[in-house]
Write an enzyme that holds these catalytic residues in place. Structure first.
Site, PDB file in Angstrom:
ATOM      1  N   ARG A 123       0.816  -1.235   0.000  1.00 17.56           N
ATOM      2  CA  ARG A 123       0.000   0.000   0.000  1.00 17.56           C
ATOM      3  C   ARG A 123       0.840   1.271   0.000  1.00 17.56           C
ATOM      4  O   ARG A 123       0.378   2.347   0.381  1.00 17.56           O
ATOM      5  CB  ARG A 123      -0.967   0.041   1.176  1.00 17.56           C
ATOM      6  CG  ARG A 123      -1.970  -1.090   1.175  1.00 17.56           C
ATOM      7  CD  ARG A 123      -3.218  -0.719   1.938  1.00 17.56           C
ATOM      8  NE  ARG A 123      -4.167  -1.804   1.891  1.00 17.56           N
ATOM      9  CZ  ARG A 123      -4.231  -2.791   2.781  1.00 17.56           C
ATOM     10  NH1 ARG A 123      -3.408  -2.805   3.809  1.00 17.56           N
ATOM     11  NH2 ARG A 123      -5.121  -3.732   2.650  1.00 17.56           N
ATOM     12  N   LYS A 145       3.616  11.395 -11.560  1.00 17.99           N
ATOM     13  CA  LYS A 145       2.774  10.577 -12.439  1.00 17.99           C
ATOM     14  C   LYS A 145       3.461   9.226 -12.594  1.00 17.99           C
ATOM     15  O   LYS A 145       4.568   9.154 -13.125  1.00 17.99           O
ATOM     16  CB  LYS A 145       2.611  11.236 -13.816  1.00 17.99           C
ATOM     17  CG  LYS A 145       1.555  12.319 -13.844  1.00 17.99           C
ATOM     18  CD  LYS A 145       1.280  12.760 -15.271  1.00 17.99           C
ATOM     19  CE  LYS A 145       0.200  13.839 -15.322  1.00 17.99           C
ATOM     20  NZ  LYS A 145       0.025  14.381 -16.679  1.00 17.99           N
ATOM     21  N   GLU A 187      11.437  18.243 -24.679  1.00 16.28           N
ATOM     22  CA  GLU A 187      10.683  18.590 -23.462  1.00 16.28           C
ATOM     23  C   GLU A 187      11.257  19.845 -22.800  1.00 16.28           C
ATOM     24  O   GLU A 187      10.534  20.620 -22.191  1.00 16.28           O
ATOM     25  CB  GLU A 187      10.690  17.420 -22.466  1.00 16.28           C
ATOM     26  CG  GLU A 187      10.005  16.149 -22.962  1.00 16.28           C
ATOM     27  CD  GLU A 187       8.483  16.151 -22.784  1.00 16.28           C
ATOM     28  OE1 GLU A 187       7.922  17.163 -22.324  1.00 16.28           O
ATOM     29  OE2 GLU A 187       7.862  15.126 -23.136  1.00 16.28           O
ATOM     30  N   LYS A 229       8.383  22.962 -13.819  1.00 15.93           N
ATOM     31  CA  LYS A 229       7.464  21.846 -13.579  1.00 15.93           C
ATOM     32  C   LYS A 229       7.040  21.811 -12.108  1.00 15.93           C
ATOM     33  O   LYS A 229       5.866  21.597 -11.799  1.00 15.93           O
ATOM     34  CB  LYS A 229       8.098  20.514 -13.987  1.00 15.93           C
ATOM     35  CG  LYS A 229       7.155  19.362 -13.731  1.00 15.93           C
ATOM     36  CD  LYS A 229       7.311  18.199 -14.634  1.00 15.93           C
ATOM     37  CE  LYS A 229       6.167  17.203 -14.387  1.00 15.93           C
ATOM     38  NZ  LYS A 229       6.256  16.005 -15.191  1.00 15.93           N
ATOM     39  N   GLU A 239      -3.718  17.556 -12.094  1.00 18.66           N
ATOM     40  CA  GLU A 239      -4.117  18.014 -13.434  1.00 18.66           C
ATOM     41  C   GLU A 239      -5.606  18.334 -13.543  1.00 18.66           C
ATOM     42  O   GLU A 239      -6.313  17.851 -14.420  1.00 18.66           O
ATOM     43  CB  GLU A 239      -3.701  16.971 -14.486  1.00 18.66           C
ATOM     44  CG  GLU A 239      -3.564  17.604 -15.870  1.00 18.66           C
ATOM     45  CD  GLU A 239      -2.872  16.689 -16.882  1.00 18.66           C
ATOM     46  OE1 GLU A 239      -1.803  16.142 -16.550  1.00 18.66           O
ATOM     47  OE2 GLU A 239      -3.405  16.564 -17.980  1.00 18.66           O
ATOM     48  N   ARG A 243      -1.809  22.101 -14.816  1.00 13.76           N
ATOM     49  CA  ARG A 243      -0.822  21.055 -15.145  1.00 13.76           C
ATOM     50  C   ARG A 243      -0.942  20.615 -16.609  1.00 13.76           C
ATOM     51  O   ARG A 243       0.031  20.156 -17.211  1.00 13.76           O
ATOM     52  CB  ARG A 243      -0.962  19.853 -14.199  1.00 13.76           C
ATOM     53  CG  ARG A 243       0.132  18.821 -14.430  1.00 13.76           C
ATOM     54  CD  ARG A 243       0.281  17.831 -13.299  1.00 13.76           C
ATOM     55  NE  ARG A 243       1.332  16.880 -13.625  1.00 13.76           N
ATOM     56  CZ  ARG A 243       1.928  16.083 -12.755  1.00 13.76           C
ATOM     57  NH1 ARG A 243       1.588  16.118 -11.490  1.00 13.76           N
ATOM     58  NH2 ARG A 243       2.865  15.242 -13.143  1.00 13.76           N
ATOM     59  N   ASN A 247       1.360  19.641 -21.223  1.00 12.70           N
ATOM     60  CA  ASN A 247       1.074  18.804 -22.388  1.00 12.70           C
ATOM     61  C   ASN A 247       1.124  19.587 -23.693  1.00 12.70           C
ATOM     62  O   ASN A 247       0.611  19.118 -24.709  1.00 12.70           O
ATOM     63  CB  ASN A 247      -0.294  18.147 -22.232  1.00 12.70           C
ATOM     64  CG  ASN A 247      -0.315  17.161 -21.085  1.00 12.70           C
ATOM     65  OD1 ASN A 247       0.645  16.427 -20.886  1.00 12.70           O
ATOM     66  ND2 ASN A 247      -1.381  17.163 -20.313  1.00 12.70           N
ATOM     67  N   HIS A 250       1.493  17.777 -26.952  1.00 13.05           N
ATOM     68  CA  HIS A 250       1.283  16.349 -26.720  1.00 13.05           C
ATOM     69  C   HIS A 250       0.048  15.784 -27.416  1.00 13.05           C
ATOM     70  O   HIS A 250      -0.002  14.590 -27.692  1.00 13.05           O
ATOM     71  CB  HIS A 250       1.203  16.061 -25.216  1.00 13.05           C
ATOM     72  CG  HIS A 250       2.551  16.049 -24.550  1.00 13.05           C
ATOM     73  ND1 HIS A 250       3.348  17.174 -24.478  1.00 13.05           N
ATOM     74  CD2 HIS A 250       3.256  15.058 -23.942  1.00 13.05           C
ATOM     75  CE1 HIS A 250       4.460  16.870 -23.839  1.00 13.05           C
ATOM     76  NE2 HIS A 250       4.436  15.600 -23.500  1.00 13.05           N
ATOM     77  N   HIS A 254       0.717  12.530 -29.414  1.00 11.61           N
ATOM     78  CA  HIS A 254       0.121  11.212 -29.152  1.00 11.61           C
ATOM     79  C   HIS A 254      -0.494  10.640 -30.426  1.00 11.61           C
ATOM     80  O   HIS A 254      -0.399   9.433 -30.672  1.00 11.61           O
ATOM     81  CB  HIS A 254      -0.926  11.313 -28.035  1.00 11.61           C
ATOM     82  CG  HIS A 254      -0.303  11.590 -26.701  1.00 11.61           C
ATOM     83  ND1 HIS A 254      -0.966  12.228 -25.679  1.00 11.61           N
ATOM     84  CD2 HIS A 254       0.943  11.343 -26.227  1.00 11.61           C
ATOM     85  CE1 HIS A 254      -0.151  12.342 -24.629  1.00 11.61           C
ATOM     86  NE2 HIS A 254       1.009  11.818 -24.946  1.00 11.61           N
ATOM     87  N   HIS A 268       9.297   9.836 -28.395  1.00 11.33           N
ATOM     88  CA  HIS A 268       8.291  10.694 -27.754  1.00 11.33           C
ATOM     89  C   HIS A 268       8.700  12.175 -27.795  1.00 11.33           C
ATOM     90  O   HIS A 268       7.916  13.045 -28.200  1.00 11.33           O
ATOM     91  CB  HIS A 268       8.057  10.236 -26.313  1.00 11.33           C
ATOM     92  CG  HIS A 268       7.119  11.121 -25.555  1.00 11.33           C
ATOM     93  ND1 HIS A 268       5.764  11.163 -25.810  1.00 11.33           N
ATOM     94  CD2 HIS A 268       7.342  12.036 -24.582  1.00 11.33           C
ATOM     95  CE1 HIS A 268       5.191  12.048 -25.018  1.00 11.33           C
ATOM     96  NE2 HIS A 268       6.132  12.596 -24.257  1.00 11.33           N
TER      97      HIS A 268
HETATM   98  N1  GLY Z   1       4.407  14.896 -18.318  1.00 12.02           N
HETATM   99  C1  GLY Z   1       3.371  15.764 -17.991  1.00 12.02           C
HETATM  100  C2  GLY Z   1       3.067  15.833 -16.549  1.00 12.02           C
HETATM  101  O1  GLY Z   1       3.833  15.354 -15.739  1.00 12.02           O
HETATM  102  O2  GLY Z   1       2.057  16.372 -16.174  1.00 12.02           O
END
Ligand code: GLY
Length: 371
Positions: A123, A145, A187, A229, A239, A243, A247, A250, A254, A268
């Site tokens: 957990r 993430k 990035e 960031k 997000e 946040r 993207n 992106h 994608h 990517h």
């Molecule tokens: N890679 C985008 C984020 O971490 O929100």
């Protein structure tokens, strides 16, 4: 070079991102304050293990910390149920306890999978990210993430689970192939485009020297990217709003990754760079930003020797409508509405659902016809 620290402020889940040279060799001292007992478990992949595992072992041993390691098969295919099962069962077999630390040593695949394994093991066991790619240092290792892929799509199974510490050792970047370094740079430049025009200007001046290997410039680029960031994640960890700015590029990316089968036709970060150029193209077409902005974006990407256009992607691509349909699969779709990150200028991006399909189709058709 002195090590710099960016704090990710998330209340009791706050943590430091340490950025500098020689951090692998000092990993023991950096990690020791987090440990209840002097042993750690390291998740990595076979390529990274060959390059960096012994340096990490030596760095931990300097502080009297022992480690055991599992090297998974390299590549995106590992980031699925099988790779997760392998990692979690190994951590259990190693008797990693609730108060221990798991280290994810590697690029985005290892970081995402290792973080998710740590999130669900007993957990939740704390974990430390030691990112070894530029992309992982400036993006995936920071912000919590964690995920694996499902046959239904990328990153669909996961959790927001913050690391306890991130060690971004600038020296490891010198082991990257130039193409991988530049993909990560996609990035980096994204941060300038989305929120910091001065940083974009700094990259225009320093990008070439940074790519050629200047460690001080690399550290500064990583620090500024991580700081941006960290600020965004502190405002919007899960997000709900800002946040999504991370993207930028992106939604296009994608669709292009799906269209190229997630193969090495398009990495990517390369897709992000092309996607950013397309996002600026679309912004200019909608009269949101100056006509010069997309040209300036492309000029910098080209000067760096990066892919800038759909024409730079080898092989066939589907038509504009098929690409738009692929965009509709994006995780950012809410109530059937696609969300785009567009820009008022370089350094001033915003989130919107208000994009006429005709304008989108025109931008893609023009880009496809230039191939
Ligand atoms: N890679 C985008 C984020 O971490 O929100």
């Amino acid at each position: 070079m002195t090590t710099s620290t960016v704090r990710v402020n998330l209340g009791e889940r706050s943590y430091d991102v340490r950025i500098g040279q020689g951090l692998m060799a000092r990993a023991g001292d950096e990690i020791a304050p987090l440990l209840a007992r002097p042993r750690v478990a390291v998740l990595t992949d076979e390529n990274v293990a060959g390059l960096h595992l012994e340096s990490l072992r030596a760095g931990l041993a300097e502080a009297g910390i022992t480690m055991s390691a599992l090297a998974l098969a390299p590549g995106e295919a590992t980031k699925g149920w099988d790779g997760l099962e392998q990692a979690v069962e190994w951590l259990l077999a190693e008797k990693i306890e609730r108060n221990d630390i798991v280290i994810a040593l590697g690029g985005g695949v290892v970081g995402d999978l290792g973080g998710f394994a740590a999130a669900i093991l007993r957990r939740g066991v704390r974990f430390v990210q030691i990112p070894t790619s530029l992309l992982a240092q400036v993006d995936s290792s920071v912000g919590g993430k964690t995920a694996i892929n499902s046959p239904a799509g990328k990153n669909l199974i996961g959790a927001f689970y913050q690391p306890a510490l991130v060690l971004a050792d600038i020296d490891v970047l010198s082991t990257l192939a130039p193409r991988d370094f530049l993909a990560g740079y996609g990035e980096v430049v994204k941060y300038g485009m989305l929120g910091d025009a001065d940083f974009f200007g700094w990259l225009e001046l320093n990008g070439t020297a940074l790519a050629a290997g200047d460690a001080n410039l690399r550290a500064e680029a990583v620090r500024r990217s991580v700081q941006m960031k960290a600020d965004i994640v502190a405002r919007d960890e899960t997000e709900q709003g800002d946040r999504a700015l991370l993207n930028l590029g992106h939604t296009f990316c994608h669709a292009l990754e799906a269209a190229t089968g997630y193969s090495d036709r398009l990495l990517h970060g390369e897709g992000v760079a092309i996607g950013c150029a397309l996002a600026f193209e679309l912004s200019a077409k909608l009269g949101l930003c100056a006509q010069e902005d997309p040209s300036r974006v492309r000029a910098h990407l080209s000067a760096m020797g990066m892919k800038t256009d759909l024409a730079d992607i080898p092989g066939d691509l589907p038509d504009a409508d098929t690409l738009i349909a692929l965009m509709g699969q994006d995780k950012k779709v809410i109530d059937g509405q696609m969300r785009f990150i567009l820009a008022r200028s370089i350094g001033d991006a915003f989130v919107t659902s208000d994009v006429p399909r005709e304008a989108l189709r025109d931008v893609l058709s023009e880009a496809l016809s230039a191939r």
